[in-house]
Design a protein around this motif. Structure first.
Motif, mmCIF file in Angstrom:
data_model
loop_
_atom_site.group_PDB
_atom_site.id
_atom_site.type_symbol
_atom_site.label_atom_id
_atom_site.label_comp_id
_atom_site.label_asym_id
_atom_site.label_seq_id
_atom_site.Cartn_x
_atom_site.Cartn_y
_atom_site.Cartn_z
ATOM 1 N N LEU A 19 -47.722 54.611 -1.042
ATOM 2 C CA LEU A 19 -46.381 54.654 -1.915
ATOM 3 C C LEU A 19 -46.470 55.621 -3.056
ATOM 4 O O LEU A 19 -45.831 56.342 -3.820
ATOM 5 C CB LEU A 19 -45.726 53.437 -2.245
ATOM 6 C CG LEU A 19 -44.500 53.365 -3.206
ATOM 7 C CD1 LEU A 19 -43.378 54.275 -2.463
ATOM 8 C CD2 LEU A 19 -44.031 52.220 -3.418
ATOM 9 N N LEU A 20 -47.659 55.364 -3.652
ATOM 10 C CA LEU A 20 -48.277 56.044 -5.051
ATOM 11 C C LEU A 20 -48.403 57.576 -4.585
ATOM 12 O O LEU A 20 -47.891 58.411 -5.386
ATOM 13 C CB LEU A 20 -49.542 55.731 -5.472
ATOM 14 C CG LEU A 20 -49.551 54.328 -6.140
ATOM 15 C CD1 LEU A 20 -50.802 53.726 -6.359
ATOM 16 C CD2 LEU A 20 -48.984 54.471 -7.534
ATOM 17 N N ALA A 21 -48.804 57.933 -3.394
ATOM 18 C CA ALA A 21 -48.550 59.303 -2.908
ATOM 19 C C ALA A 21 -47.174 59.890 -2.578
ATOM 20 O O ALA A 21 -47.243 61.042 -3.160
ATOM 21 C CB ALA A 21 -49.466 59.400 -1.622
ATOM 22 N N LEU A 22 -46.373 59.017 -2.168
ATOM 23 C CA LEU A 22 -44.923 59.582 -1.997
ATOM 24 C C LEU A 22 -44.494 59.663 -3.249
ATOM 25 O O LEU A 22 -43.625 60.741 -3.345
ATOM 26 C CB LEU A 22 -44.611 58.524 -1.036
ATOM 27 C CG LEU A 22 -44.876 58.380 0.574
ATOM 28 C CD1 LEU A 22 -44.114 57.128 1.171
ATOM 29 C CD2 LEU A 22 -44.553 59.723 1.336
ATOM 30 N N LEU A 23 -44.534 59.128 -4.220
ATOM 31 C CA LEU A 23 -44.069 59.141 -5.369
ATOM 32 C C LEU A 23 -44.884 60.113 -6.488
ATOM 33 O O LEU A 23 -44.218 60.436 -7.419
ATOM 34 C CB LEU A 23 -44.062 57.753 -6.205
ATOM 35 C CG LEU A 23 -43.031 56.701 -5.584
ATOM 36 C CD1 LEU A 23 -43.098 55.298 -6.009
ATOM 37 C CD2 LEU A 23 -41.684 57.194 -5.520
ATOM 38 N N GLY A 24 -45.718 60.582 -6.155
ATOM 39 C CA GLY A 24 -46.511 61.330 -6.611
ATOM 40 C C GLY A 24 -47.141 60.740 -8.052
ATOM 41 O O GLY A 24 -47.228 61.556 -9.010
ATOM 42 N N ILE A 25 -47.550 59.712 -8.069
ATOM 43 C CA ILE A 25 -47.870 58.946 -9.623
ATOM 44 C C ILE A 25 -49.289 58.974 -9.286
ATOM 45 O O ILE A 25 -49.974 58.451 -8.432
ATOM 46 C CB ILE A 25 -47.289 57.649 -9.436
ATOM 47 C CG1 ILE A 25 -45.876 57.548 -9.365
ATOM 48 C CG2 ILE A 25 -48.063 56.768 -10.634
ATOM 49 C CD1 ILE A 25 -45.174 56.087 -9.166
ATOM 50 N N ALA A 26 -50.109 59.607 -10.409
ATOM 51 C CA ALA A 26 -51.381 59.668 -10.584
ATOM 52 C C ALA A 26 -52.037 58.237 -10.808
ATOM 53 O O ALA A 26 -51.328 57.540 -11.689
ATOM 54 C CB ALA A 26 -51.723 60.482 -11.843
ATOM 55 N N TYR A 27 -53.093 57.835 -10.572
ATOM 56 C CA TYR A 27 -53.670 56.462 -10.821
ATOM 57 C C TYR A 27 -55.377 56.552 -10.735
ATOM 58 O O TYR A 27 -55.825 57.507 -10.026
ATOM 59 C CB TYR A 27 -53.002 55.454 -9.887
ATOM 60 C CG TYR A 27 -53.512 55.722 -8.358
ATOM 61 C CD1 TYR A 27 -54.439 54.908 -7.808
ATOM 62 C CD2 TYR A 27 -52.678 56.680 -7.675
ATOM 63 C CE1 TYR A 27 -54.748 55.015 -6.516
ATOM 64 C CE2 TYR A 27 -52.975 56.598 -6.337
ATOM 65 C CZ TYR A 27 -53.963 56.068 -5.745
ATOM 66 O OH TYR A 27 -54.080 56.156 -4.353
ATOM 67 N N THR A 28 -55.953 55.637 -11.293
ATOM 68 C CA THR A 28 -57.319 55.531 -10.815
ATOM 69 C C THR A 28 -57.481 54.484 -9.875
ATOM 70 O O THR A 28 -56.821 53.368 -10.073
ATOM 71 C CB THR A 28 -57.766 54.869 -12.306
ATOM 72 O OG1 THR A 28 -57.877 56.059 -13.333
ATOM 73 C CG2 THR A 28 -59.448 54.787 -12.084
ATOM 74 N N ARG A 29 -58.391 54.613 -8.961
ATOM 75 C CA ARG A 29 -58.694 53.719 -7.910
ATOM 76 C C ARG A 29 -59.998 53.282 -8.094
ATOM 77 O O ARG A 29 -61.052 53.834 -8.151
ATOM 78 C CB ARG A 29 -58.454 54.214 -6.582
ATOM 79 C CG ARG A 29 -58.312 53.264 -5.396
ATOM 80 C CD ARG A 29 -58.300 54.097 -4.064
ATOM 81 N NE ARG A 29 -59.821 54.494 -3.487
ATOM 82 C CZ ARG A 29 -60.454 53.536 -3.038
ATOM 83 N NH1 ARG A 29 -60.036 52.354 -2.672
ATOM 84 N NH2 ARG A 29 -61.767 53.979 -2.607
ATOM 85 N N HIS A 195 -46.914 62.127 3.132
ATOM 86 C CA HIS A 195 -47.552 61.081 3.888
ATOM 87 C C HIS A 195 -49.167 61.306 3.811
ATOM 88 O O HIS A 195 -49.593 62.258 3.909
ATOM 89 C CB HIS A 195 -47.252 60.971 5.346
ATOM 90 C CG HIS A 195 -47.897 59.917 6.288
ATOM 91 N ND1 HIS A 195 -47.527 58.473 6.060
ATOM 92 C CD2 HIS A 195 -49.238 59.850 7.140
ATOM 93 C CE1 HIS A 195 -48.211 57.823 7.029
ATOM 94 N NE2 HIS A 195 -49.482 58.456 7.412
ATOM 95 N N VAL A 196 -49.944 60.025 3.476
ATOM 96 C CA VAL A 196 -51.274 60.242 3.392
ATOM 97 C C VAL A 196 -51.963 59.105 4.643
ATOM 98 O O VAL A 196 -51.148 58.167 4.977
ATOM 99 C CB VAL A 196 -51.769 59.790 1.928
ATOM 100 C CG1 VAL A 196 -51.412 60.914 1.258
ATOM 101 C CG2 VAL A 196 -51.553 58.516 1.558
ATOM 102 N N LYS A 197 -52.996 59.242 4.978
ATOM 103 C CA LYS A 197 -53.578 58.679 6.001
ATOM 104 C C LYS A 197 -54.471 57.551 5.506
ATOM 105 O O LYS A 197 -54.830 57.518 4.216
ATOM 106 C CB LYS A 197 -54.467 59.527 6.984
ATOM 107 C CG LYS A 197 -53.666 60.504 7.745
ATOM 108 C CD LYS A 197 -54.786 61.158 8.765
ATOM 109 C CE LYS A 197 -53.797 62.313 9.465
ATOM 110 N NZ LYS A 197 -54.995 62.865 10.289
ATOM 111 N N MET A 198 -54.722 56.593 6.089
ATOM 112 C CA MET A 198 -55.203 55.246 5.423
ATOM 113 C C MET A 198 -56.800 55.450 5.139
ATOM 114 O O MET A 198 -57.208 55.240 4.062
ATOM 115 C CB MET A 198 -54.930 54.027 6.462
ATOM 116 C CG MET A 198 -55.827 52.631 6.058
ATOM 117 S SD MET A 198 -55.426 51.387 7.181
ATOM 118 C CE MET A 198 -56.450 50.200 6.381
ATOM 119 N N LEU A 199 -57.517 56.010 6.171
ATOM 120 C CA LEU A 199 -58.946 56.178 5.816
ATOM 121 C C LEU A 199 -59.399 57.839 5.956
ATOM 122 O O LEU A 199 -58.704 58.542 6.683
ATOM 123 C CB LEU A 199 -59.618 55.414 7.060
ATOM 124 C CG LEU A 199 -59.547 53.961 6.938
ATOM 125 C CD1 LEU A 199 -60.107 53.248 8.295
ATOM 126 C CD2 LEU A 199 -60.139 53.289 5.702
#
Length: 202
Positions: A19-29, A195-199
């Protein structure tokens, strides 16, 4: 900036990353290895006393736990979280289904196989869990025979929540061949823009 405490192999963490990728939200993981007890340290337990990932730390330092609650917070005000009363309730219906009827019987068998191994005592749980997992997949397939998505007639966080572990069901010894509508839906979700993949190896 938002901080997501996460574990790459977790479907619950993946929901948030997707969801963060779909929304284009920057974050630290921040990666925490659940098998090494990294979510049980005093420092992390101050952030989430339940000692689980994902946990999202907001800009003001507030920490939000539970993957589906995080999805609701992130999606608020977007098309992924409907404003209309019934549609929103239907999204919640599927989010509750995912945690109660799906995740214990799709995600947990996957964890047993990938992280504990086929010689682990918890393999004794597998027959019952897989039976219930197939029951959940059948419910989903029946719905998807008449609908492209799970709620509101469009892609919402209900789809994101259910996609996360369903698309790894083979890793739980759950064969998706009997569920053609479900397989079509998985392909539909994977083809969505952003869409982004899980791994990384996917």
């Amino acid at each position: 900036m938002l901080t997501l405490y996460d574990y790459l192999d977790s479907g619950n963490g993946y929901k948030c990353r997707l969801l963060l990728a779909l929304l284009g939200i920057a974050y630290t993981r921040v990666e925490l290895d659940i098998d090494r007890g990294e979510t049980r340290t005093p420092d992390f337990l101050q952030k989430n006393p339940n000692g689980r990932i994902p946990t999202l730390q907001l800009d003001d330092g507030t920490c939000l736990a539970e993957s589906n609650a995080i999805l609701c917070w992130l999606a608020d005000g977007t098309d992924y979280w409907p404003a209309e009363r019934l549609a929103r309730a239907q999204v919640l219906q599927w989010l509750f289904f995912e945690q109660y009827s799906h995740e214990p019987y799709v995600a947990t068998p996957r964890y047993i196989l990938r992280h504990l191994g086929r010689d682990h005592p918890r393999m004794a749980e597998m027959a019952d869990r897989l039976k219930r997992g197939h029951a959940a997949l059948a419910v989903m397939d029946t719905h998807l025979q008449k609908h492209d998505f799970f709620a509101a007639g469009r892609y919402t966080i209900a789809d994101i929540a259910l996609y996360a572990y369903t698309h790894r069901a083979d890793e739980a010894d759950l064969d998706l061949a009997p569920y053609p509508a479900l397989r079509t839906w998985l392909a539909r979700i994977a083809s969505r823009p952003g869409h982004v993949k899980m791994l990384p190896e996917d």
